[in-house]
Design a protein around this motif. Structure first.
Motif, PDB file in Angstrom:
ATOM      1  N   SER A  45      46.941  58.861  12.272  1.00  0.00           N
ATOM      2  CA  SER A  45      46.258  60.023  11.706  1.00  0.00           C
ATOM      3  C   SER A  45      47.263  60.902  10.980  1.00  0.00           C
ATOM      4  CB  SER A  45      45.592  60.824  12.820  1.00  0.00           C
ATOM      5  OG  SER A  45      46.577  61.377  13.668  1.00  0.00           O
ATOM      6  N   ASP A  83      43.087  48.279  18.530  1.00  0.00           N
ATOM      7  CA  ASP A  83      42.510  49.405  17.810  1.00  0.00           C
ATOM      8  C   ASP A  83      43.541  49.900  16.810  1.00  0.00           C
ATOM      9  OD1 ASP A  83      40.124  49.411  19.330  1.00  0.00           O
ATOM     10  OD2 ASP A  83      41.067  50.634  20.882  1.00  0.00           O
ATOM     11  N   GLU A  85      44.310  52.692  13.473  1.00  0.00           N
ATOM     12  CA  GLU A  85      43.917  53.854  12.692  1.00  0.00           C
ATOM     13  C   GLU A  85      44.687  53.790  11.378  1.00  0.00           C
ATOM     14  OE1 GLU A  85      43.370  58.665  13.152  1.00  0.00           O
ATOM     15  OE2 GLU A  85      44.365  57.533  14.737  1.00  0.00           O
ATOM     16  N   ASN A 121      39.341  46.754  16.134  1.00  0.00           N
ATOM     17  CA  ASN A 121      38.554  47.921  15.730  1.00  0.00           C
ATOM     18  C   ASN A 121      39.400  48.772  14.796  1.00  0.00           C
ATOM     19  OD1 ASN A 121      36.317  47.304  17.470  1.00  0.00           O
ATOM     20  ND2 ASN A 121      37.644  47.908  19.161  1.00  0.00           N
ATOM     21  N   THR A 123      39.679  52.266  12.402  1.00  0.00           N
ATOM     22  CA  THR A 123      39.219  53.595  12.020  1.00  0.00           C
ATOM     23  C   THR A 123      40.015  54.014  10.793  1.00  0.00           C
ATOM     24  OG1 THR A 123      38.764  54.185  14.317  1.00  0.00           O
ATOM     25  CG2 THR A 123      39.002  56.000  12.747  1.00  0.00           C
ATOM     26  N   SER A 125      41.076  56.966   8.886  1.00  0.00           N
ATOM     27  CA  SER A 125      41.115  58.402   9.170  1.00  0.00           C
ATOM     28  C   SER A 125      41.454  59.256   7.961  1.00  0.00           C
ATOM     29  CB  SER A 125      42.112  58.693  10.290  1.00  0.00           C
ATOM     30  OG  SER A 125      43.412  58.309   9.886  1.00  0.00           O
TER      31      SER A 125
END
Length: 144
Positions: A45, A83, A85, A121, A123, A125
């Motif tokens: 992030s 996971d 990001e 997974n 994401t 961001s």
């Protein structure tokens, strides 16, 4: 995290004993594989990248950029779940980048760590805009 390979008398040398792969190893493999995909600007992030950037400038704080920033994994004896990001470049197809990242990460982890990847997974961001670098350069000049 552990692979039991059996220890039979007369078994091949490669199957005697146990191989343990730490979670951080899988995190690094996944992070490097994700960064190799065109359209991925960074992992993590905005806050994580800011803290990492500050840490990189501190003398003696480590070896620089972390391949594990924005990556978390769960690793079992036979399987792994990952996971990620991501920050992507402006103008790329996010779905295409995500699919390419997923494919590259699965391939790398299965080949290098010998774990079946059950899921990756992703994401997204943030999006790296073309004018973001110019703004950061001006800010760095003010700080120095």
């Amino acid at each position: 995290m552990t692979e039991n390979t059996g220890a039979r008398l007369g078994a091949a040398p490669g199957s005697r004993g146990r191989t343990t792969i730490a979670d951080v190893v899988v995190e690094k493999i996944a992070g490097m594989a994700a960064q190799d995909v065109r359209g991925v600007y960074a992992l993590g992030s905005g806050f994580a990248r800011s803290m990492g950037s500050m840490r990189e400038r501190m003398p003696g704080a480590g070896s620089g950029k972390s391949a594990t920033r924005g990556v978390s994994v769960e690793v079992g004896e036979l399987q792994a779940a990952i996971d990620l990001e991501l920050v992507v470049d402006y103008g790329v197809s996010i779905t295409d980048v995500a699919a390419a990242v997923r494919e590259n990460v699965i391939s790398a982890v299965e080949r290098m760590a010998g774990r079946d990847v059950v899921e990756v997974n992703i994401t997204v961001s943030d999006v790296k805009l073309p004018d973001d670098e110019e703004d950061q350069g001006e800010e760095r000049q003010r700080i120095q």
